[in-house]
Design a protein around this motif. Structure first.
Motif, PDB file in Angstrom:
ATOM      1  N   LYS A 144       0.812  -1.219   0.000  1.00 40.83           N
ATOM      2  CA  LYS A 144       0.000   0.000   0.000  1.00 40.83           C
ATOM      3  C   LYS A 144       0.843   1.266   0.000  1.00 40.83           C
ATOM      4  O   LYS A 144       0.435   2.283  -0.577  1.00 40.83           O
ATOM      5  N   ARG A 151      -0.069   6.280  -7.242  1.00 46.72           N
ATOM      6  CA  ARG A 151      -1.329   6.963  -7.542  1.00 46.72           C
ATOM      7  C   ARG A 151      -1.147   8.478  -7.502  1.00 46.72           C
ATOM      8  O   ARG A 151      -1.621   9.215  -8.376  1.00 46.72           O
ATOM      9  N   GLU A 175      -6.634   3.884 -11.687  1.00 39.95           N
ATOM     10  CA  GLU A 175      -7.661   2.852 -11.473  1.00 39.95           C
ATOM     11  C   GLU A 175      -7.041   1.523 -11.051  1.00 39.95           C
ATOM     12  O   GLU A 175      -7.578   0.821 -10.181  1.00 39.95           O
ATOM     13  N   ASP A 178      -5.950   1.776  -7.476  1.00 39.09           N
ATOM     14  CA  ASP A 178      -7.124   1.642  -6.602  1.00 39.09           C
ATOM     15  C   ASP A 178      -7.586   0.188  -6.510  1.00 39.09           C
ATOM     16  O   ASP A 178      -7.986  -0.293  -5.442  1.00 39.09           O
ATOM     17  N   ARG A 179      -7.534  -0.519  -7.626  1.00 36.25           N
ATOM     18  CA  ARG A 179      -7.960  -1.923  -7.634  1.00 36.25           C
ATOM     19  C   ARG A 179      -7.055  -2.768  -6.739  1.00 36.25           C
ATOM     20  O   ARG A 179      -7.523  -3.603  -5.965  1.00 36.25           O
ATOM     21  N   ARG A 181      -5.271  -1.660  -4.234  1.00 28.25           N
ATOM     22  CA  ARG A 181      -5.497  -1.255  -2.841  1.00 28.25           C
ATOM     23  C   ARG A 181      -6.750  -1.941  -2.281  1.00 28.25           C
ATOM     24  O   ARG A 181      -6.761  -2.420  -1.145  1.00 28.25           O
ATOM     25  N   ASN A 182      -7.810  -2.008  -3.089  1.00 26.38           N
ATOM     26  CA  ASN A 182      -9.040  -2.678  -2.652  1.00 26.38           C
ATOM     27  C   ASN A 182      -8.813  -4.171  -2.429  1.00 26.38           C
ATOM     28  O   ASN A 182      -9.377  -4.770  -1.498  1.00 26.38           O
ATOM     29  N   LEU A 183      -7.988  -4.783  -3.292  1.00 24.64           N
ATOM     30  CA  LEU A 183      -7.674  -6.200  -3.130  1.00 24.64           C
ATOM     31  C   LEU A 183      -6.929  -6.431  -1.811  1.00 24.64           C
ATOM     32  O   LEU A 183      -7.225  -7.377  -1.076  1.00 24.64           O
ATOM     33  N   ASP A 185      -7.101  -4.551   0.853  1.00 29.43           N
ATOM     34  CA  ASP A 185      -8.062  -4.350   1.941  1.00 29.43           C
ATOM     35  C   ASP A 185      -8.922  -5.594   2.148  1.00 29.43           C
ATOM     36  O   ASP A 185      -9.234  -5.976   3.278  1.00 29.43           O
ATOM     37  N   ARG A 186      -9.302  -6.245   1.046  1.00 33.58           N
ATOM     38  CA  ARG A 186     -10.096  -7.470   1.154  1.00 33.58           C
ATOM     39  C   ARG A 186      -9.281  -8.604   1.762  1.00 33.58           C
ATOM     40  O   ARG A 186      -9.805  -9.423   2.513  1.00 33.58           O
ATOM     41  N   ARG A 191     -11.479  -4.722   9.383  1.00 31.29           N
ATOM     42  CA  ARG A 191     -10.454  -4.019  10.146  1.00 31.29           C
ATOM     43  C   ARG A 191     -11.004  -3.358  11.401  1.00 31.29           C
ATOM     44  O   ARG A 191     -10.261  -3.037  12.311  1.00 31.29           O
ATOM     45  N   THR A 317     -11.683 -16.443  -5.583  1.00 30.87           N
ATOM     46  CA  THR A 317     -10.669 -15.496  -5.097  1.00 30.87           C
ATOM     47  C   THR A 317      -9.898 -16.038  -3.898  1.00 30.87           C
ATOM     48  O   THR A 317      -8.823 -15.550  -3.579  1.00 30.87           O
TER      49      THR A 317
END
Length: 360
Positions: A144, A151, A175, A178-179, A181-183, A185-186, A191, A317
């Motif tokens: 991250k 970014r 984009e 961001d993708r 970063r979201n991965l 987070d998942r 959290r 996933t």
């Protein structure tokens, strides 16, 4: 054999099962621990013939005869016992020959290994999951930080580009950052700390069942086997819904992708007393079993299914089960899995009374 009431009292208060046989292999005495372990009374055991006794305990006849002939004790580790009810147990047993006024006798001590093996397995599972979570957290931090820099640099570059047609390239960078970063987070899962309140486990299960029924349009049969006497537990309803939904979706996808006749998922709830989860003993635990009739989980990934990014499906996933385990761990519980062709069973064990609730 039992000369004093004190000797008898000691034997009857042992947690180790004790069985006494005479030289013809007839049962002369069993203590209460043995009756409980074998699920049979002294009267019932004394009526068994030799063949039935050997079938019950899987104590080989040659072992008993050798002990009588040589006078040497014999020990067998992790043997299998089939009780009169048909349950299979794993035990350690020792055979000790005795010379008594009544003649030669055999003293058999039987100690159950199932509970210890279960505790060891649960501790290993929790340790492995904690290790995996720590690895993911460290990796997420390392990913991250540079993603934020990439970014930010793309945004600054976009401001300096006077040709609008080149903005498409910077947008791709933004984009994709961001993708990723979201991965990450998942991968980390929930959290925030759970918002603990009194919740009804059956209300949670019914909410999830309605979601699955809406998704599958009735193509999957959902069978309920609820214990209505289970009291409310302390938990975060939103997170528990997510955990159960992840498990049910995993079962749903497994049976949808296989030819299983009538695709069926059974949801069963029970309450168990004095259950040890990892190193913590809980007075009362809620058990939720989710059982599907799918093809089963491949043996090579069974021990890793709660790791992030591990999936038995090409399009999976590998995050659903990992997140579910994290949520149940936050509730001081545990998810276990058993599988064979035609049946996969996930068991969610959640304490009904959390230890150190004030710390939550």
């Amino acid at each position: 054999m039992l000369k004093t009431e004190l000797h008898k009292q000691i034997l009857e208060n042992l947690s180790t099962a004790v069985v006494l046989l005479d030289e013809t292999m007839v049962v002369e005495y069993v203590n209460p621990a043995a009756e409980m372990l074998l699920e049979a009374s002294m009267r019932r055991l004394s009526q068994l013939n030799i063949a039935e006794w050997f079938a019950l305990c899987t104590v080989e006849q040659k072992d008993l005869q050798e002990c009588l002939a040589t006078g040497h004790p014999y020990t067998h580790r992790e043997a299998k016992i089939v009780t009169l009810s048909g349950a299979t147990l794993t035990v350690d047993y020792s055979i000790n020959p005795l010379i008594t006024p009544q003649g030669q006798q055999l003293l058999i001590e039987i100690e159950s290994r199932d509970r210890l093996m279960r505790i060891e397995r649960e501790e290993d599972l929790l340790t492995q999951h904690d290790t995996a979570r720590s690895l993911v957290r460290g990796l997420a931090h390392e990913i991250k930080n540079p993603l934020g820099g990439i970014r930010g640099a793309a945004q600054l570059l976009e401001r300096e580009l006077h040709d609008p047609s080149l903005h498409d390239y910077t947008q791709v960078i933004i984009e994709e950052a961001d993708r990723l970063r979201n991965l990450v987070d998942r991968l980390l899962g929930p959290r925030k700390l759970p918002n603990m309140k009194q919740v009804n486990i059956h209300a949670i299960l019914e909410r999830v069942c309605h979601l699955i029924e809406a998704e599958t349009k009735g193509e999957i049969v959902l069978q309920r086997d609820y214990d209505p006497s289970i009291p409310e537990l302390t938990g975060d309803a939103e997170q528990l819904i997510q955990a159960v939904l992840n498990i049910l979706r995993n079962s749903m996808q497994a049976i949808q992708s296989a030819d299983v006749g009538v695709p069926t998922i059974k949801i069963k709830t029970r309450a168990f007393r004095q259950v040890t989860l990892g190193s913590e003993k809980h007075r009362l635990v809620c058990s939720v079993e989710i059982i599907d009739n799918g093809p089963g989980i491949p043996e090579d990934i069974l021990s890793k299914i709660f790791y992030p990014m591990v999936s038995g499906r090409a399009e999976g996933t590998g995050l659903g089960l990992s997140i579910a385990q994290s949520i149940i761990n936050q509730h001081q519980g545990l998810i276990e899995c058993e599988t064979r062709p035609g049946e996969t069973r996930f068991q969610l064990l959640i304490p009904l009374e959390l230890n150190n609730e004030s710390a939550m």
